[in-house]
Design a protein around this motif. Structure first.
Motif, PDB file in Angstrom:
ATOM      1  N   GLY A 164       0.474   6.911  -1.559  1.00 53.26           N
ATOM      2  CA  GLY A 164       0.391   6.766  -3.003  1.00 53.26           C
ATOM      3  C   GLY A 164       1.582   7.345  -3.723  1.00 53.26           C
ATOM      4  O   GLY A 164       2.725   7.032  -3.425  1.00 53.26           O
ATOM      5  N   ASP A 165       1.324   8.229  -4.710  1.00 50.42           N
ATOM      6  CA  ASP A 165       2.401   8.804  -5.502  1.00 50.42           C
ATOM      7  C   ASP A 165       3.350   9.659  -4.675  1.00 50.42           C
ATOM      8  O   ASP A 165       4.486   9.895  -5.083  1.00 50.42           O
ATOM      9  CB  ASP A 165       1.820   9.656  -6.636  1.00 50.42           C
ATOM     10  CG  ASP A 165       1.428   8.810  -7.836  1.00 50.42           C
ATOM     11  OD1 ASP A 165       1.617   7.582  -7.765  1.00 50.42           O
ATOM     12  OD2 ASP A 165       0.935   9.366  -8.830  1.00 50.42           O
ATOM     13  N   GLN A 224       1.069  -1.333  11.802  1.00 49.14           N
ATOM     14  CA  GLN A 224       0.456  -0.629  10.679  1.00 49.14           C
ATOM     15  C   GLN A 224      -1.022  -0.984  10.559  1.00 49.14           C
ATOM     16  O   GLN A 224      -1.460  -2.042  11.011  1.00 49.14           O
ATOM     17  CB  GLN A 224       1.170  -0.977   9.376  1.00 49.14           C
ATOM     18  CG  GLN A 224       1.099  -2.445   9.003  1.00 49.14           C
ATOM     19  CD  GLN A 224       1.867  -2.761   7.743  1.00 49.14           C
ATOM     20  OE1 GLN A 224       1.903  -1.961   6.825  1.00 49.14           O
ATOM     21  NE2 GLN A 224       2.485  -3.930   7.682  1.00 49.14           N
ATOM     22  N   LYS A 225      -1.751  -0.065   9.925  1.00 49.39           N
ATOM     23  CA  LYS A 225      -3.190  -0.266   9.723  1.00 49.39           C
ATOM     24  C   LYS A 225      -3.639   0.465   8.465  1.00 49.39           C
ATOM     25  O   LYS A 225      -3.241   1.609   8.223  1.00 49.39           O
ATOM     26  CB  LYS A 225      -3.986   0.257  10.918  1.00 49.39           C
ATOM     27  CG  LYS A 225      -5.495   0.083  10.780  1.00 49.39           C
ATOM     28  CD  LYS A 225      -6.217   0.660  11.985  1.00 49.39           C
ATOM     29  CE  LYS A 225      -7.722   0.621  11.788  1.00 49.39           C
ATOM     30  NZ  LYS A 225      -8.250  -0.747  11.732  1.00 49.39           N
ATOM     31  N   LEU A 226      -4.468  -0.213   7.666  1.00 48.26           N
ATOM     32  CA  LEU A 226      -5.078   0.433   6.510  1.00 48.26           C
ATOM     33  C   LEU A 226      -6.052   1.518   6.957  1.00 48.26           C
ATOM     34  O   LEU A 226      -6.828   1.313   7.890  1.00 48.26           O
ATOM     35  CB  LEU A 226      -5.839  -0.592   5.671  1.00 48.26           C
ATOM     36  CG  LEU A 226      -5.032  -1.527   4.772  1.00 48.26           C
ATOM     37  CD1 LEU A 226      -5.951  -2.579   4.174  1.00 48.26           C
ATOM     38  CD2 LEU A 226      -4.345  -0.743   3.664  1.00 48.26           C
ATOM     39  N   LEU A 227      -6.013   2.667   6.290  1.00 52.52           N
ATOM     40  CA  LEU A 227      -6.962   3.751   6.534  1.00 52.52           C
ATOM     41  C   LEU A 227      -7.280   4.416   5.202  1.00 52.52           C
ATOM     42  O   LEU A 227      -6.412   4.536   4.331  1.00 52.52           O
ATOM     43  CB  LEU A 227      -6.387   4.787   7.503  1.00 52.52           C
ATOM     44  CG  LEU A 227      -6.219   4.365   8.964  1.00 52.52           C
ATOM     45  CD1 LEU A 227      -5.495   5.462   9.750  1.00 52.52           C
ATOM     46  CD2 LEU A 227      -7.563   4.075   9.612  1.00 52.52           C
ATOM     47  N   ASP A 228      -8.494   4.869   5.044  1.00 55.01           N
ATOM     48  CA  ASP A 228      -8.914   5.533   3.817  1.00 55.01           C
ATOM     49  C   ASP A 228      -9.275   6.974   4.169  1.00 55.01           C
ATOM     50  O   ASP A 228     -10.443   7.332   4.278  1.00 55.01           O
ATOM     51  CB  ASP A 228     -10.109   4.790   3.208  1.00 55.01           C
ATOM     52  CG  ASP A 228     -10.558   5.404   1.893  1.00 55.01           C
ATOM     53  OD1 ASP A 228      -9.713   6.026   1.217  1.00 55.01           O
ATOM     54  OD2 ASP A 228     -11.745   5.276   1.544  1.00 55.01           O
ATOM     55  N   VAL A 267       0.824  -1.204   0.000  1.00 53.29           N
ATOM     56  CA  VAL A 267       0.000   0.000   0.000  1.00 53.29           C
ATOM     57  C   VAL A 267       0.857   1.252   0.000  1.00 53.29           C
ATOM     58  O   VAL A 267       0.456   2.308  -0.477  1.00 53.29           O
ATOM     59  CB  VAL A 267      -0.940  -0.005   1.230  1.00 53.29           C
ATOM     60  CG1 VAL A 267      -1.646   1.314   1.373  1.00 53.29           C
ATOM     61  CG2 VAL A 267      -1.952  -1.119   1.081  1.00 53.29           C
ATOM     62  N   LEU A 268       2.078   1.143   0.518  1.00 58.21           N
ATOM     63  CA  LEU A 268       2.954   2.306   0.592  1.00 58.21           C
ATOM     64  C   LEU A 268       3.256   2.885  -0.782  1.00 58.21           C
ATOM     65  O   LEU A 268       3.763   3.987  -0.894  1.00 58.21           O
ATOM     66  CB  LEU A 268       4.263   1.918   1.293  1.00 58.21           C
ATOM     67  CG  LEU A 268       4.116   1.588   2.772  1.00 58.21           C
ATOM     68  CD1 LEU A 268       5.393   0.970   3.300  1.00 58.21           C
ATOM     69  CD2 LEU A 268       3.756   2.819   3.568  1.00 58.21           C
ATOM     70  N   TYR A 299      -3.413   6.033   2.642  1.00 58.69           N
ATOM     71  CA  TYR A 299      -3.873   4.655   2.519  1.00 58.69           C
ATOM     72  C   TYR A 299      -3.600   3.825   3.767  1.00 58.69           C
ATOM     73  O   TYR A 299      -4.253   2.809   3.994  1.00 58.69           O
ATOM     74  CB  TYR A 299      -3.197   3.980   1.325  1.00 58.69           C
ATOM     75  CG  TYR A 299      -3.563   4.608   0.003  1.00 58.69           C
ATOM     76  CD1 TYR A 299      -4.705   4.224  -0.678  1.00 58.69           C
ATOM     77  CD2 TYR A 299      -2.763   5.602  -0.561  1.00 58.69           C
ATOM     78  CE1 TYR A 299      -5.051   4.797  -1.889  1.00 58.69           C
ATOM     79  CE2 TYR A 299      -3.100   6.191  -1.770  1.00 58.69           C
ATOM     80  CZ  TYR A 299      -4.244   5.787  -2.436  1.00 58.69           C
ATOM     81  OH  TYR A 299      -4.588   6.367  -3.627  1.00 58.69           O
ATOM     82  N   ALA A 300      -2.620   4.213   4.564  1.00 55.39           N
ATOM     83  CA  ALA A 300      -2.287   3.446   5.767  1.00 55.39           C
ATOM     84  C   ALA A 300      -1.471   4.311   6.715  1.00 55.39           C
ATOM     85  O   ALA A 300      -0.805   5.261   6.304  1.00 55.39           O
ATOM     86  CB  ALA A 300      -1.515   2.175   5.415  1.00 55.39           C
TER      87      ALA A 300
END
Length: 419
Positions: free
Chosen positions: A132-133, A97-101, A5-6, A175-176
């Motif tokens: 992301g980018d 770590q944890k996914l986050l939106d 995700v990184l 994203y995380a």
């Protein structure tokens, strides 16, 4: 994997407006509207909440060294705890770590407490966003304090100051969230513990559809809302709610969850007052899990999207245990196949294996001692108690099948006694 995700793509530039935020992207999502949103966790319910180790370790399904636990002897406070055992005299890492939106916006703020329990010097403690980018957005604490709880608070400007890629941006897609500490030249005789607690991340998200129907759950690490109720094929599905943005049109599409490009329904919601609603939809899709996507738009394009799930379940499941290999009807079909000449050797092999297991693992050799093995740090005793599980599972499987398909009473009694 969360590590991947990184590097997820996100191309955005933004302008704030009246506590709402508008995004410009190369994907023509020119006016996505955001709303304030926050994520918080204190772990007092002992739920990991989809947190995982960072970097990832071998087994994500169950990691005995990553759990919610008490960290300081005598202190009942619960926190996220990771134990790292250095295996050689090299640099070691501990993290979570944890996914986050969510989105970093100018009024964003992240606060938390951390505890590094070690007698070794710690080179750094990083607070990291997967962006992301923009890559990995970090704030680095050099030579962090150890063996005490440390409270930390950072705002948008703090992240922008350490990450030049954020220059001129008034929002960044996240994203995380991750935490990472580095211990140089660790001592294999000295374990390292990381504690994280009282996390509060005040940020923003794409303005969400406010469901009136159906009733839904929302987990912060996943995009879709989850309908609380299951449906049967032929049921009527109702969708209604509010959306606090100036949409001229709201549409919904539905697709199989495993093939979201295969659209099987498209509809338009009607607005009465402040409520958007869909004409009741008869669920004729068949059984399975489906993903719905609601999109609000105006003349300039998309304003926001919200996803939700629909689960259409089979009827007449009562009395059918989901973990049984076969039910009564299934057994009848197998019995008929065992009467065929080509499958008779299979049944003979079951009887042979069942007898072998009885001879190899006689009941009087089995002593129940699983309660004598440790609940904590059980891995070093795996070879001892693990052998019990492996031996008895094979013995039970073969003898249960021998009893079921041939009426072998000796096998049936053996399986019962082993259990």
């Amino acid at each position: 994997m969360l590590a991947a995700v990184l590097h997820q793509p996100d191309r955005c530039a933004a302008n704030p407006a009246n506590n709402k935020y508008h995004i410009n992207t190369e994907d023509s999502l020119d006016h996505i509207v955001l709303e304030p949103w926050s994520y918080s966790e204190n772990f007092e319910n002992r739920d990991l909440g989809a947190w995982a180790s960072y970097p990832h370790w071998q087994d994500l399904a169950y990691d005995q060294n990553f759990r919610v636990n008490e960290l300081v002897p005598g202190d009942p406070n619960l926190s996220l705890v990771q134990k790292v055992t250095p295996y050689t005299h090299v640099d070691n890492y501990t993290g979570a770590q944890k996914l986050l939106d969510l989105y970093l916006v100018p009024n964003a703020k992240l606060s938390f407490r951390y505890y590094l329990k070690t007698n070794l010097p710690v080179e750094y403690y990083k607070i990291r966003f997967a962006a992301g980018d923009y890559g990995k957005i970090d704030i680095t604490l050099s030579n962090p304090q150890t063996n005490r709880w440390v409270s930390v608070t950072f705002g948008y400007d703090d992240f922008a100051r350490e990450n030049p890629a954020m220059a001129g941006k008034s929002r960044v897609k996240i994203y995380a969230l991750a935490f990472l500490a580095k211990v140089t030249d660790a001592d294999p005789a000295m374990p390292i513990y990381l504690g994280v607690d009282d996390i509060n991340f005040q940020a923003a998200r794409a303005t969400a559809f406010q469901f009136a129907e159906p009733a839904v759950y929302k987990l912060p690490e996943y995009n879709p809302y989850i309908a609380k109720e299951q449906y049967y094929q032929g049921d009527l599905f109702t969708l209604s709610g509010r959306w606090p943005l100036s949409a001229k049109k709201v549409t919904v599409v539905i697709a199989p969850y495993t093939d979201t490009k295969k659209i099987i329904y498209t509809g338009t919601l009607n607005k009465q007052g402040e409520v958007w609603s869909l004409t009741p939809l008869k669920l004729s899709f068949g059984e399975g899990l489906f993903l719905g996507k609601i999109e609000a738009s105006d003349a300039t394009g998309s304003l926001s999207t919200t996803e939700f799930t629909i689960h259409i379940v089979p009827k007449n499941l009562a009395g059918q245990h989901p973990r049984l290999l076969y039910n009564a009807d299934g057994k009848k079909r197998i019995d008929e196949r065992f009467k065929e000449e080509r499958f008779k050797p299979v049944l003979a092999d079951i009887l042979k294996n069942a007898k072998t297991q009885r001879e190899r693992n006689p009941v009087d050799s089995l002593v129940f001692d699983l309660d004598q093995f440790p609940d904590e740090d059980w891995l070093p005793t795996w070879s001892a108690w693990g052998s019990h599980i492996y031996n008895t599972s094979a013995a039970l499987r073969w003898n249960a099948m021998a009893y079921t398909f041939s009426g072998d009473l000796t096998a049936g009694k053996y399986a019962k006694d082993v259990l």
